[in-house]
Design a protein around this motif. Structure first.
Motif, PDB file in Angstrom:
ATOM      1  N   GLY A 178      -0.547  -9.482  -9.756  1.00  0.00           N
ATOM      2  CA  GLY A 178      -0.849  -8.277  -8.960  1.00  0.00           C
ATOM      3  C   GLY A 178      -1.612  -8.579  -7.698  1.00  0.00           C
ATOM      4  O   GLY A 178      -2.300  -7.725  -7.164  1.00  0.00           O
ATOM      5  N   PHE A 179      -1.497  -9.810  -7.214  1.00  0.00           N
ATOM      6  CA  PHE A 179      -2.210 -10.224  -6.000  1.00  0.00           C
ATOM      7  C   PHE A 179      -1.648  -9.444  -4.810  1.00  0.00           C
ATOM      8  O   PHE A 179      -0.558  -9.704  -4.344  1.00  0.00           O
ATOM      9  N   ALA A 180      -2.372  -8.444  -4.342  1.00  0.00           N
ATOM     10  CA  ALA A 180      -1.816  -7.432  -3.437  1.00  0.00           C
ATOM     11  C   ALA A 180      -1.780  -7.920  -2.002  1.00  0.00           C
ATOM     12  O   ALA A 180      -2.752  -7.855  -1.290  1.00  0.00           O
ATOM     13  N   LEU A 181      -0.609  -8.425  -1.638  1.00  0.00           N
ATOM     14  CA  LEU A 181      -0.427  -8.811  -0.240  1.00  0.00           C
ATOM     15  C   LEU A 181       0.178  -7.672   0.576  1.00  0.00           C
ATOM     16  O   LEU A 181       0.448  -7.824   1.747  1.00  0.00           O
ATOM     17  N   SER A 182       0.441  -6.558  -0.114  1.00  0.00           N
ATOM     18  CA  SER A 182       1.145  -5.491   0.598  1.00  0.00           C
ATOM     19  C   SER A 182       0.241  -4.671   1.492  1.00  0.00           C
ATOM     20  O   SER A 182       0.704  -4.035   2.423  1.00  0.00           O
ATOM     21  N   ASN A 183      -1.045  -4.662   1.240  1.00  0.00           N
ATOM     22  CA  ASN A 183      -1.962  -3.871   2.068  1.00  0.00           C
ATOM     23  C   ASN A 183      -2.371  -4.685   3.282  1.00  0.00           C
ATOM     24  O   ASN A 183      -3.437  -5.260   3.327  1.00  0.00           O
ATOM     25  N   LEU A 184      -1.499  -4.769   4.244  1.00  0.00           N
ATOM     26  CA  LEU A 184      -1.702  -5.653   5.378  1.00  0.00           C
ATOM     27  C   LEU A 184      -2.861  -5.185   6.233  1.00  0.00           C
ATOM     28  O   LEU A 184      -3.092  -4.011   6.390  1.00  0.00           O
ATOM     29  N   CYS A 229       4.142  -1.606  14.092  1.00  0.00           N
ATOM     30  CA  CYS A 229       3.745  -0.432  13.341  1.00  0.00           C
ATOM     31  C   CYS A 229       2.511   0.170  13.955  1.00  0.00           C
ATOM     32  O   CYS A 229       1.749  -0.500  14.614  1.00  0.00           O
ATOM     33  N   ALA A 230       2.309   1.449  13.707  1.00  0.00           N
ATOM     34  CA  ALA A 230       1.221   2.172  14.357  1.00  0.00           C
ATOM     35  C   ALA A 230       0.137   2.584  13.393  1.00  0.00           C
ATOM     36  O   ALA A 230      -0.816   3.217  13.778  1.00  0.00           O
ATOM     37  N   ASP A 231       0.275   2.230  12.114  1.00  0.00           N
ATOM     38  CA  ASP A 231      -0.761   2.601  11.173  1.00  0.00           C
ATOM     39  C   ASP A 231      -1.218   1.384  10.414  1.00  0.00           C
ATOM     40  O   ASP A 231      -0.945   0.261  10.799  1.00  0.00           O
ATOM     41  N   ASP A 232      -1.939   1.612   9.329  1.00  0.00           N
ATOM     42  CA  ASP A 232      -2.545   0.507   8.627  1.00  0.00           C
ATOM     43  C   ASP A 232      -1.531  -0.404   7.959  1.00  0.00           C
ATOM     44  O   ASP A 232      -1.830  -1.563   7.695  1.00  0.00           O
ATOM     45  N   GLN A 233      -0.347   0.102   7.642  1.00  0.00           N
ATOM     46  CA  GLN A 233       0.622  -0.690   6.914  1.00  0.00           C
ATOM     47  C   GLN A 233       1.884  -0.869   7.734  1.00  0.00           C
ATOM     48  O   GLN A 233       2.181  -0.124   8.645  1.00  0.00           O
ATOM     49  N   MET A 234       2.646  -1.878   7.379  1.00  0.00           N
ATOM     50  CA  MET A 234       3.871  -2.196   8.070  1.00  0.00           C
ATOM     51  C   MET A 234       5.045  -1.678   7.254  1.00  0.00           C
ATOM     52  O   MET A 234       5.296  -2.136   6.153  1.00  0.00           O
ATOM     53  N   HIS A 235       5.753  -0.686   7.758  1.00  0.00           N
ATOM     54  CA  HIS A 235       6.853  -0.087   7.021  1.00  0.00           C
ATOM     55  C   HIS A 235       8.168  -0.573   7.618  1.00  0.00           C
ATOM     56  O   HIS A 235       8.458  -0.315   8.781  1.00  0.00           O
ATOM     57  N   LEU A 236       8.962  -1.246   6.814  1.00  0.00           N
ATOM     58  CA  LEU A 236      10.227  -1.785   7.281  1.00  0.00           C
ATOM     59  C   LEU A 236      11.378  -1.131   6.536  1.00  0.00           C
ATOM     60  O   LEU A 236      11.422  -1.152   5.300  1.00  0.00           O
ATOM     61  N   ARG A 247      -5.694 -13.089   7.673  1.00  0.00           N
ATOM     62  CA  ARG A 247      -6.028 -11.685   7.822  1.00  0.00           C
ATOM     63  C   ARG A 247      -4.860 -10.767   7.471  1.00  0.00           C
ATOM     64  O   ARG A 247      -5.042  -9.579   7.256  1.00  0.00           O
ATOM     65  N   CYS A 248      -3.653 -11.323   7.440  1.00  0.00           N
ATOM     66  CA  CYS A 248      -2.499 -10.525   7.042  1.00  0.00           C
ATOM     67  C   CYS A 248      -2.540 -10.168   5.557  1.00  0.00           C
ATOM     68  O   CYS A 248      -1.811  -9.280   5.118  1.00  0.00           O
ATOM     69  N   LEU A 249      -3.330 -10.874   4.797  1.00  0.00           N
ATOM     70  CA  LEU A 249      -3.312 -10.719   3.348  1.00  0.00           C
ATOM     71  C   LEU A 249      -4.475  -9.869   2.860  1.00  0.00           C
ATOM     72  O   LEU A 249      -5.553  -9.881   3.441  1.00  0.00           O
ATOM     73  N   ASP A 250      -4.252  -9.178   1.773  1.00  0.00           N
ATOM     74  CA  ASP A 250      -5.314  -8.431   1.112  1.00  0.00           C
ATOM     75  C   ASP A 250      -5.940  -9.355   0.067  1.00  0.00           C
ATOM     76  O   ASP A 250      -5.379  -9.573  -1.005  1.00  0.00           O
ATOM     77  N   VAL A 251      -7.063  -9.918   0.407  1.00  0.00           N
ATOM     78  CA  VAL A 251      -7.690 -10.915  -0.466  1.00  0.00           C
ATOM     79  C   VAL A 251      -9.040 -10.432  -0.986  1.00  0.00           C
ATOM     80  O   VAL A 251      -9.908 -11.245  -1.329  1.00  0.00           O
ATOM     81  N   GLU A 252      -9.229  -9.121  -1.045  1.00  0.00           N
ATOM     82  CA  GLU A 252     -10.520  -8.590  -1.483  1.00  0.00           C
ATOM     83  C   GLU A 252     -10.852  -9.036  -2.907  1.00  0.00           C
ATOM     84  O   GLU A 252     -11.969  -9.456  -3.194  1.00  0.00           O
ATOM     85  N   GLN A 253      -9.881  -8.927  -3.810  1.00  0.00           N
ATOM     86  CA  GLN A 253     -10.135  -9.326  -5.191  1.00  0.00           C
ATOM     87  C   GLN A 253     -10.381 -10.818  -5.285  1.00  0.00           C
ATOM     88  O   GLN A 253     -11.240 -11.276  -6.041  1.00  0.00           O
TER      89      GLN A 253
END
Length: 756
Positions: A29-35, A89-96, A178-184
């Motif tokens: 569940g290593f969340a890389l989706s929250n760019l 993209c114009a918001d927090d996430q990249m929608h493709l 910085r592209c990755l969500d590495v908080e956990q």
């Protein structure tokens, strides 16, 4: 906080054929989706053949199945590169968008990385990562991603000058991280006391490698050798030890220090942060002004080319060089090009009259007479500890030398009122004598006012007042007022006036303002001190309704900034004035400040101008003052790194706050610091540092804390003001403070057992 990075191409499910594709890897569940980035367009076309294998790492985010891609490069059957379209993209996430998303077996976030190693190693790697991977597996996956980003941007890096190659590569590594969500992952690493990824900006790869080595050393030697495959990839085949020998932490630190000294000069004594001061015409009005600043700790001066002219600049620079040589303290010179900044027109000066008044109680009784400094023009400035209400210069030095304490001077002021000045103190200054005189009644003095001293029988003249400066013209705007901005000439002076409708009127010489704004857009003046809304526009006029000003109104004077943060104004990066001023800067200054840089085109034009003049050693300071400049900073840094010129960044907090919003300033400042730390580029912290101390002689507590944070940057800039020398001295003490020494001075506290 949003950070613009290199643009990244998107992969669709109907992309080119892959030679080797591994379908899924689950990192617990290593969340890389929250760019954490907003990609912008940067075509990175590789000019060399790509490795024949690709890893596609699918990071599963259980609650969000939107597919997002960071990087990819796909070889087709002819071993030629194919890539997808670029998306922003114009918001927090990249929608493709995916063409056959419904038929996709895996609606997960994608991170496509590419490394050169064998198919067998690749298969083993993915097999291991597909299991419930450990903390070590996660860090190795990040390292894969970082190295893949470097390889993807290889063509961009090859264009960088050799002096900046390591720094540019680390910047790519940082952006990839910085592209990755590495908080956990950060929490997991902190629990076992390993590297904090938030502090690894300047040495990303070295920090990741060190973490991997430490974790591998903690593993038991009895583990299956297959678990060491990934480590073997980096140490043997995939990871070129010789290539990355320049990325060790000590080497990186030396590189950052070298870049800092190349631009700003060596550190001053025990202080690692430089102090810069903005200097104007006041520097040539006093023989000791610059000398006092250098003694107090100033090591760089800044001249704003938006004000003054080459003759004034030459005189300032001559005095700086002379004082620096005399004191044997280096002092570098930064000259800021004016850039396409919008300003109010230059106003005709008011009458040359000086007013001074005593301090009175509410009932009108005099508490303290007005304190007036009386001296000859060449005698030098008054002692800094004096609190004065006015400075009067007298033309006859011979008569001044005859004055003594308690003598009384008489004169008729500009209104014809009889007034007296009583000499209270006498001082020997730079090249003469100065006096403090007291006046118990309000007086208006102008050039030509004659001073007399009464003797026993007759009055004899002491001298005549000279060089009284003209008063600065301004209008006072209040909430609800109307302001008309008219087209004005780029030269000459304008009158401030009120129109027949009662609206105030100013001018602006820039046509960009009138061609771009729309009704309803906000507009700010003088770094946000005054705000308004545009009510109407015409070919040569803009009508503004004032919505924010001080309780008693706020003054608006000549050459004050105008900001329209929501307007899409298309400026030319370099104005004709900038090109002319650059000729002077090239022969007199150590650094050139580039104002209002917005994108890489501004950097390209600057590089061309410097190459045309053969200026490979002139320092370049990119001033970040707009939203566009902030968002495209990584791209501009990489573009600037293509030349050998020393490079730095100035955080111009005044315009940046107005353009982007006060509430975002702190976060934007942190992002710029992190980016420049990753690129090993020195940062100059500017605007309103110790502002109250500079203007009034008394700092606020918040200003002291803000100034202390200046230890994090390479240089702190002070604006000009009455007490700037005192502010430099105070800032010097703050920057020299050593928290380690402070802690050492604290004595241990021993508690008696009965108190426990």
């Amino acid at each position: 906080m949003m950070l613009n990075s290199l643009s990244v191409p998107a992969v669709t499910n109907q992309g080119a054929k892959l030679h080797h594709v591994i379908q899924a890897v689950d990192f617990l569940g290593f969340a890389l989706s929250n760019l954490k980035v907003k990609p912008t367009n940067l075509p990175c076309r590789l000019q060399r053949r790509h490795p024949s294998c690709i890893i596609r790492l699918l990071a599963v985010h259980r609650r969000n199945s939107t597919i997002r891609t960071l990087t990819f490069a796909i070889p087709n059957e002819s071993d030629q590169l194919e890539s997808g379209s670029f998306y922003g993209c114009a918001d927090d996430q990249m929608h493709l968008p995916l063409e056959d998303n419904e038929n996709s077996n895996h609606s997960d976030a994608e991170v496509v990385s590419s490394l050169s190693y064998s198919e067998a190693d690749l298969a083993h790697t993915v097999e291991l990562l597909g299991k419930q991977g450990s903390l070590l597996d996660k860090i190795k996956a990040i390292q894969l991603h970082v190295l893949a980003s470097e390889q993807w941007n290889a063509s961009q890096l090859q264009l960088c000058h050799r002096n900046y190659l390591v720094s540019a590569t680390n910047l790519i590594h940082y952006l990839a991280l910085r592209c990755l969500d590495v908080e956990q992952l950060k929490d997991d690493l902190s629990l076992i006391g390993l590297v904090n990824l938030e502090t690894a900006n300047s040495h990303v790869l070295a920090s990741l490698t060190a973490s991997i080595q430490i974790l591998e050393n903690l593993k038991s030697t009895s583990l299956n050798p297959e678990e060491h495959i990934i480590g073997g990839l980096f140490s043997q085949k995939g990871f070129d030890q010789q290539k990355y020998s320049a990325f060790t932490i000590p080497t990186i630190r030396k590189k950052a220090s070298f870049n800092r000294e190349l631009l700003l000069g060596p550190p001053q004594d025990s202080r690692t942060t430089h102090i810069m001061v903005t200097i104007g015409e006041e520097a040539i009005e006093s023989e000791t002004f610059i000398t006092d600043l250098i003694k107090a700790g100033m090591s760089i001066i800044r001249i704003n080319c938006a004000h003054g002219n080459p003759s004034i600049w030459s005189e300032i620079i001559t005095r700086v060089r002379k004082s620096s040589q005399m004191l044997e303290k280096p002092c570098r010179i930064l000259m800021d090009l004016a850039g396409p900044k919008l300003r109010t027109g230059k106003l005709k000066p008011g009458p040359a009259v000086m007013k001074f008044s005593p301090k009175k109680t509410a009932a009108g009784n005099v508490i303290l007479p007005a304190q007036v400094w009386l001296t000859h023009r060449e005698a030098g400035p008054p002692p800094p500890h004096l609190s004065l209400d006015a400075v009067i210069f007298v033309d006859d030095q011979e008569f001044l030398t005859k004055l003594e304490v308690d003598d009384t001077l008489r004169f008729c002021d500009a209104r014809g009122k009889k007034r007296r000045l009583k000499i209270s103190r006498k001082f020997h200054v730079f090249s003469g004598t100065g006096y403090v005189a007291e006046c118990s009644r309000t007086a208006y003095v102008q050039s030509g006012t004659r001073l007399y001293m009464k003797g026993k029988k007759v009055r004899f003249p002491v001298g005549q007042v000279v060089d009284v400066p003209a008063t600065e013209r301004s209008i006072r705007l209040r909430v609800g007022d109307l302001l008309i901005i008219s087209r004005g000439s780029s030269s000459g002076e304008d009158e401030l006036s009120a129109s027949t409708s009662g609206a105030h009127r100013v001018t602006c010489s820039s046509g960009y303002l009138f061609d771009s704004v729309k009704p309803g857009e906000p507009i700010a003046f003088d770094d946000g001190k005054i705000w308004g809304v545009i009510q109407g526009i015409g070919i040569s006029e803009i009508i503004v309704s004032i919505t924010h000003a001080g309780p008693k109104g706020t003054k608006l004077g000549s050459e004050k900034s105008i900001n329209i943060p929501q307007s899409n104004i298309h400026f030319e990066g370099f104005t004709s004035k900038d090109v002319m001023d650059l000729e002077f800067v090239a022969t007199h200054a150590d650094m050139v400040g580039v104002s209002f840089v917005r994108d890489t085109r501004d950097i390209v034009v600057l590089r061309q101008e410097l190459e045309k003049r053969k200026l490979p050693k002139l320092g370049i300071v990119l001033k970040i003052e707009t939203k566009s400049g902030f968002e495209k900073l990584p791209l501009m840094l990489l573009e600037a790194m293509k030349s050998s010129n020393p490079l730095g960044v100035m955080i111009a907090r005044g315009d940046l706050a107005v353009e982007c919003g006060w509430e975002r300033l702190a976060d934007m400042q942190e992002e710029i610091l992190s980016l420049c730390d990753a690129a090993h580029i020195p940062v100059i912290w500017a605007t309103q540092v110790l502002e109250s101390l500079v203007k009034s002689g008394m700092p606020t507590r918040a200003e002291i804390t803000d100034a202390a944070n200046g230890r994090r940057v390479s240089c702190v800039m002070l604006n000009k003001g009455k007490h700037v020398a005192e502010a430099v001295s105070t800032l010097d003490k703050i920057l020299r403070s050593n928290s380690t020494k402070t802690r050492a001075d604290l004595k241990p506290i021993l508690l008696c057992s009965h108190l426990l």
